[in-house]
Design a protein around this motif. Structure first.
Motif, PDB file in Angstrom:
ATOM      1  N   GLU A 150      -4.095   5.646  -0.568  1.00 21.91           N
ATOM      2  CA  GLU A 150      -3.245   4.468  -0.358  1.00 21.91           C
ATOM      3  C   GLU A 150      -2.562   4.517   1.011  1.00 21.91           C
ATOM      4  N   GLU A 195     -11.819   0.753  -6.150  1.00 17.44           N
ATOM      5  CA  GLU A 195     -10.512   1.214  -6.638  1.00 17.44           C
ATOM      6  C   GLU A 195     -10.327   0.876  -8.119  1.00 17.44           C
ATOM      7  N   HIS A 224      -4.977   3.359   3.457  1.00 16.64           N
ATOM      8  CA  HIS A 224      -5.043   1.891   3.456  1.00 16.64           C
ATOM      9  C   HIS A 224      -3.898   1.298   4.285  1.00 16.64           C
ATOM     10  N   GLU A 243       0.838  -1.205   0.000  1.00 12.73           N
ATOM     11  CA  GLU A 243       0.000   0.000   0.000  1.00 12.73           C
ATOM     12  C   GLU A 243       0.877   1.261   0.000  1.00 12.73           C
ATOM     13  N   GLN A 263     -11.453  -2.621  -3.028  1.00 15.62           N
ATOM     14  CA  GLN A 263     -10.773  -2.889  -4.302  1.00 15.62           C
ATOM     15  C   GLN A 263     -11.730  -2.858  -5.494  1.00 15.62           C
ATOM     16  N   HIS A 314      -5.707  10.033  -4.989  1.00 17.35           N
ATOM     17  CA  HIS A 314      -5.654   8.564  -4.991  1.00 17.35           C
ATOM     18  C   HIS A 314      -4.455   8.068  -4.179  1.00 17.35           C
ATOM     19  N   GLU A 323      -3.659  -1.728  -9.543  1.00 15.79           N
ATOM     20  CA  GLU A 323      -4.832  -2.037  -8.713  1.00 15.79           C
ATOM     21  C   GLU A 323      -5.193  -3.525  -8.788  1.00 15.79           C
ATOM     22  N   TYR A 364       1.456   6.367  -7.126  1.00 15.29           N
ATOM     23  CA  TYR A 364       0.451   7.342  -7.561  1.00 15.29           C
ATOM     24  C   TYR A 364       0.946   8.778  -7.377  1.00 15.29           C
ATOM     25  N   VAL A 396      -2.971  -5.342  -6.526  1.00 16.14           N
ATOM     26  CA  VAL A 396      -3.368  -5.157  -5.124  1.00 16.14           C
ATOM     27  C   VAL A 396      -4.564  -6.055  -4.807  1.00 16.14           C
TER      28      VAL A 396
HETATM   29 FE1  FEO Z   1      -4.884   0.256  -1.609  1.00 13.71          FE
HETATM   30 FE2  FEO Z   1      -5.555   1.203  -4.517  1.00 13.71          FE
HETATM   31  O1  FEO Z   1      -5.262  -0.172  -3.327  1.00 13.71           O
END
Ligand code: FEO
Length: 171
Positions: free
Chosen positions: A49, A129, A52, A16, A126, A45, A93, A23, A96
């Motif tokens: 992360e 996302e 997260h 993450e 997700q 974005h 993504e 990003y 992830v």
């Molecule tokens: Fe934390 Fe965009 O996945």
């Protein structure tokens, strides 16, 4: 905590945080290209992360686990086009999502119900996302190199790039 699950959660924190730098690097690319709407969207974005990563960080500590941070790989810094950036972002993504699914499988296999329950939020997240990145990607595919279309999309993404209010709604 189960050692195997703990190690996998630590790896997910790393992933993450790598997403954050990836990003943010994309945001910096757009900034250099004077596409400030794309840049604001990517920056927002990126910030998600880090949220997260911190959710997992807090969860591990709530369970009396030990967070161990690792070196992050250097992110890509340049792309051939805005389209290439979003293709890369969608691919990221999807990676992830695969990682979260594998983590949930592991927690289930190890009978770690608390972690499995915690990870359900990430499974749902997700879906969103991938959708937001894919929606922007589809629009970019239609626009291609048509400058006025790119300009309009830059404005649209800039206006919808979120902020404190949108973040609060997502919590
Ligand atoms: Fe934390 Fe965009 O996945």
């Amino acid at each position: 905590m189960n050692d195997t699950v703990l190690a996998a959660l630590n790896d997910q924190i790393n992933m993450e945080m790598y997403a954050f730098t990836t990003y943010l690097s994309m945001a910096a690319y757009f900034e250099a290209e004077a596409l400030t709407g794309f840049s604001a969207w990517m920056r927002h974005h990126a910030e998600e992360e880090m949220v997260h990563a911190m959710k997992i960080y807090d969860f591990v500590h709530h369970r009396r686990g030990r967070v161990t941070l690792k070196a992050l790989a250097a992110p890509t810094t340049t792309w051939s086009s805005p389209l290439a950036v979003f293709e890369d972002a969608l691919h990221h993504e999807q990676n992830v999502t695969a990682s979260i699914n594998a983590l949930l499988d592991l927690a289930t296999k190890e009978h770690d119900h608390a972690t499995a329950s915690f990870l359900q939020w990430f499974v749902d997240e997700q879906v969103e996302e991938e959708e937001v990145v894919d929606t922007a990607l589809q629009k970019l595919r239609r626009v291609k190199d048509f400058a006025p279309g790119l300009y309009m999309l830059d404005r649209e993404l800039g206006e919808g790039s979120g902020g404190a209010e949108e973040e609060a709604e997502a919590e």
